[in-house]
Design a protein around this motif. Structure first.
Motif, short mmCIF file in Angstrom:
data_model
loop_
_atom_site.label_atom_id
_atom_site.label_comp_id
_atom_site.label_asym_id
_atom_site.label_seq_id
_atom_site.Cartn_x
_atom_site.Cartn_y
_atom_site.Cartn_z
N LEU A 24 27.27 -0.43 34.64
CA LEU A 24 28.51 -0.83 33.98
C LEU A 24 29.18 0.38 33.31
O LEU A 24 30.38 0.63 33.49
N ASN A 25 28.38 1.13 32.57
CA ASN A 25 28.93 2.29 31.86
C ASN A 25 29.50 3.35 32.80
O ASN A 25 30.42 4.08 32.43
N SER A 26 28.95 3.42 34.01
CA SER A 26 29.41 4.45 34.95
C SER A 26 30.88 4.24 35.36
O SER A 26 31.51 5.17 35.84
N VAL A 27 31.38 3.04 35.20
CA VAL A 27 32.78 2.79 35.59
C VAL A 27 33.66 2.36 34.41
O VAL A 27 34.81 1.98 34.58
N LEU A 28 33.10 2.42 33.20
CA LEU A 28 33.86 2.00 32.02
C LEU A 28 34.44 3.19 31.29
O LEU A 28 33.72 4.13 30.96
N LYS A 29 35.76 3.15 31.08
CA LYS A 29 36.38 4.20 30.26
C LYS A 29 37.36 3.54 29.31
O LYS A 29 38.29 2.86 29.75
N ASN A 30 37.15 3.73 28.02
CA ASN A 30 38.04 3.15 27.00
C ASN A 30 38.30 1.65 27.20
O ASN A 30 39.45 1.20 27.19
N GLY A 31 37.24 0.92 27.45
CA GLY A 31 37.38 -0.53 27.54
C GLY A 31 37.97 -1.06 28.83
O GLY A 31 38.23 -2.26 28.95
N ALA A 32 38.19 -0.17 29.80
CA ALA A 32 38.71 -0.64 31.10
C ALA A 32 37.92 0.02 32.22
O ALA A 32 37.24 1.02 32.01
N PHE A 33 38.02 -0.54 33.41
CA PHE A 33 37.30 0.05 34.54
C PHE A 33 38.11 1.18 35.15
O PHE A 33 39.32 1.07 35.31
N ILE A 181 45.11 -12.15 36.29
CA ILE A 181 44.67 -12.27 34.90
C ILE A 181 45.48 -11.32 34.04
O ILE A 181 45.93 -10.27 34.52
N ASP A 182 45.68 -11.69 32.77
CA ASP A 182 46.43 -10.79 31.89
C ASP A 182 45.46 -9.85 31.16
O ASP A 182 44.24 -9.95 31.31
N GLU A 183 46.04 -8.94 30.39
CA GLU A 183 45.24 -7.92 29.68
C GLU A 183 44.14 -8.55 28.82
O GLU A 183 43.03 -8.06 28.75
N GLU A 184 44.51 -9.65 28.18
CA GLU A 184 43.58 -10.30 27.26
C GLU A 184 42.37 -10.87 28.00
O GLU A 184 41.22 -10.68 27.59
N GLN A 185 42.65 -11.54 29.12
CA GLN A 185 41.55 -12.08 29.92
C GLN A 185 40.69 -10.96 30.49
O GLN A 185 39.47 -11.05 30.54
N TYR A 186 41.39 -9.89 30.92
CA TYR A 186 40.70 -8.73 31.48
C TYR A 186 39.69 -8.19 30.46
O TYR A 186 38.51 -8.01 30.76
N SER A 187 40.18 -7.96 29.24
CA SER A 187 39.30 -7.41 28.19
C SER A 187 38.17 -8.38 27.87
O SER A 187 37.04 -7.95 27.60
N ALA A 188 38.46 -9.67 27.91
CA ALA A 188 37.42 -10.65 27.60
C ALA A 188 36.31 -10.59 28.65
O ALA A 188 35.11 -10.65 28.32
N TYR A 189 36.68 -10.43 29.92
CA TYR A 189 35.66 -10.31 30.97
C TYR A 189 34.84 -9.04 30.80
O TYR A 189 33.62 -9.04 30.94
N VAL A 190 35.54 -7.94 30.49
CA VAL A 190 34.82 -6.67 30.30
C VAL A 190 33.82 -6.80 29.15
O VAL A 190 32.66 -6.39 29.27
N GLU A 191 34.28 -7.40 28.06
CA GLU A 191 33.41 -7.57 26.89
C GLU A 191 32.21 -8.45 27.24
O GLU A 191 31.09 -8.19 26.80
N GLU A 192 32.44 -9.49 28.02
CA GLU A 192 31.35 -10.39 28.39
C GLU A 192 30.31 -9.66 29.25
O GLU A 192 29.10 -9.84 29.06
N LEU A 193 30.78 -8.82 30.16
CA LEU A 193 29.82 -8.06 30.99
C LEU A 193 28.92 -7.19 30.11
O LEU A 193 27.73 -7.06 30.39
N LYS A 194 29.50 -6.65 29.06
CA LYS A 194 28.72 -5.77 28.17
C LYS A 194 27.59 -6.51 27.47
O LYS A 194 26.64 -5.89 26.99
N THR A 195 27.70 -7.84 27.37
CA THR A 195 26.65 -8.60 26.67
C THR A 195 25.47 -8.92 27.60
O THR A 195 24.43 -9.37 27.12
N LEU A 196 25.66 -8.73 28.91
CA LEU A 196 24.60 -9.15 29.84
C LEU A 196 23.26 -8.45 29.66
O LEU A 196 22.21 -9.11 29.69
N PRO A 197 23.25 -7.11 29.43
CA PRO A 197 21.94 -6.46 29.31
C PRO A 197 21.05 -7.07 28.21
O PRO A 197 19.87 -7.33 28.45
#
Ligand code: F6R
Length: 364
Positions: A24-33, A181-197
């Motif tokens: 996940l971190n390998s493609v994450l930059k400033n909260g976006a892919f 999806i809008d920016e808000e949904q996008y960020s919500a998905y990104v945040e949710e992925l971060k909780t998986l580990p």
């Protein structure tokens, strides 16, 4: 080298939180892919009108999950196919299509042949590959590297988990580019992925409970896995794990298909494992499990915390933390990996090197 674990498989199960986080971190930059390393720009993605996912074994099961997630989030049609079928089918491919080949080793003969077939037809190809510099990584137009690290156990665990992450990332990015999806949904998905580990880690910490249940299944003759939608895809992986390392015949069934034939195989005491992570399908699958129970089945239910009423139906329940339902596979697969592992251990089998299997299948 096994870091204190009895088998590589258990070591690799424990490495999943880190493997998922690293990928996940390998493609994450400033909260976006940022997929510039992969070589897929937003403009490239915008043009994609059809996706074909081609792979073998567990990597194919990742494709089954990815199909649901990409279609639901990005609204792009996805076809998933076994590489050994795709390569000989003379597939009709959309010229604005993207062929995604999923492979841990990057050397699987059928997957490589499918990639070449797509390239020959002038279709853009993307490899989701773990081994750097492998054949599929070298030949694909673009590569999304999973950062699982070396996987030794023949039965895949951490590579599968990282392939799922790569699929979610593509689905979310495509959804954004396609305006679904809008920016808000996008960020919500990104945040949710971060909780998986962390959630994966928590499930692994509860492993003794699965061990206790699995140890009692060592004499099972047949095991059936049932679920609907994404849960059916999880069942495919759970069933493969079970048969490849524990040598117990098992089948994954789309729960609604049971009464079209398979239910005749249910005998007194047959273990049926229901996977229920999708709330819209929960009651439907429960009723299929009740049907199995009335034919004598012994039931295990795998569902989300909160669905405690499952205990009215099943003999043994196990729970996974809540997450966005698109990503539930990443959690539900863990107890199923543990089931396969502990049944194999209880039977005294060679967990890491099951009979007749090779880690990398370089001949067709
Ligand atoms: C099952 C398993 C295999 C592989 C399949 C594809 O646990 O490991 O089914 O998933 O042989 O291998 P790769 O991903 O190397 O192409």
């Amino acid at each position: 080298e096994k870091a204190g674990f009895e088998h590589f498989m258990m070591k690799e199960i424990h490495e999943q939180p880190k493997a998922v986080l690293d990928t996940l971190n390998s493609v994450l930059k400033n909260g976006a892919f940022d997929l510039s390393e992969v070589g897929l720009s937003d403009e490239d993605m915008e043009k994609i009108s059809q996706i074909y996912i081609v792979a073998c074994g567990s990597a194919y099961h990742v494709g089954m999950v990815a199909q649901y997630v990409i279609e639901d989030l990005a609204k792009i049609p996805v076809r998933v196919e076994l590489a050994s079928e795709f390569r000989y089918r003379k597939p009709l491919l959309d010229k604005n299509g993207l062929v995604i080949v999923v492979s841990q080793s990057g050397e699987t003969a059928d997957s490589l042949a499918a990639l070449r077939e797509a390239k020959e037809k002038g279709i853009r190809t993307l490899g989701i590959v773990n081994v750097v510099g492998s054949s599929i990584a070298r030949e694909a137009d673009n590569v999304f590297y999973t950062l699982a690290g070396p996987e030794i156990s023949v039965a895949t665990t951490k590579a599968y988990s990282t392939q799922l992450i790569a699929s979610y990332v593509l689905a979310i990015q495509l959804a954004k580019v396609k305006g679904q999806i809008d920016e808000e949904q996008y960020s919500a998905y990104v945040e949710e992925l971060k909780t998986l580990p962390e959630k994966i880690k928590k499930i692994i910490e509860d492993k003794e409970r699965i061990q206790w249940f699995a140890a009692k299944q060592a004499n099972a003759k047949d095991i059936f896995f049932v679920g609907r939608g994404i849960d059916y895809a999880i069942c495919m992986e759970g069933s493969l794990k079970m048969k490849e390392i524990s040598y117990i015949h098992s089948e994954a069934y789309a729960a609604g298909e049971l009464k079209h034939g398979t239910i005749s195989l249910i005998e007194d005491g047959t273990l049926v494992i229901g996977v229920l992570t999708q709330s819209e399908l929960y009651e439907k699958t429960i009723s299929n499990m009740v049907e199995c129970k009335s034919r004598g089945a012994y039931l295990m239910g795998l569902t989300t915390y909160g669905n405690y009423n499952i205990e009215d139906t099943v003999n043994f329940a196990t729970y996974i933390p809540k997450t966005d339902e698109h990503f539930a596979t990443s959690l539900a697969v863990i107890p199923l990996q543990l089931m396969g592992y502990y049944v194999s251990v209880a039977k005294g089998l060679d967990v890491d090197k099951p009979r007749n299997l090779a880690k990398s299948v370089t001949v067709e």
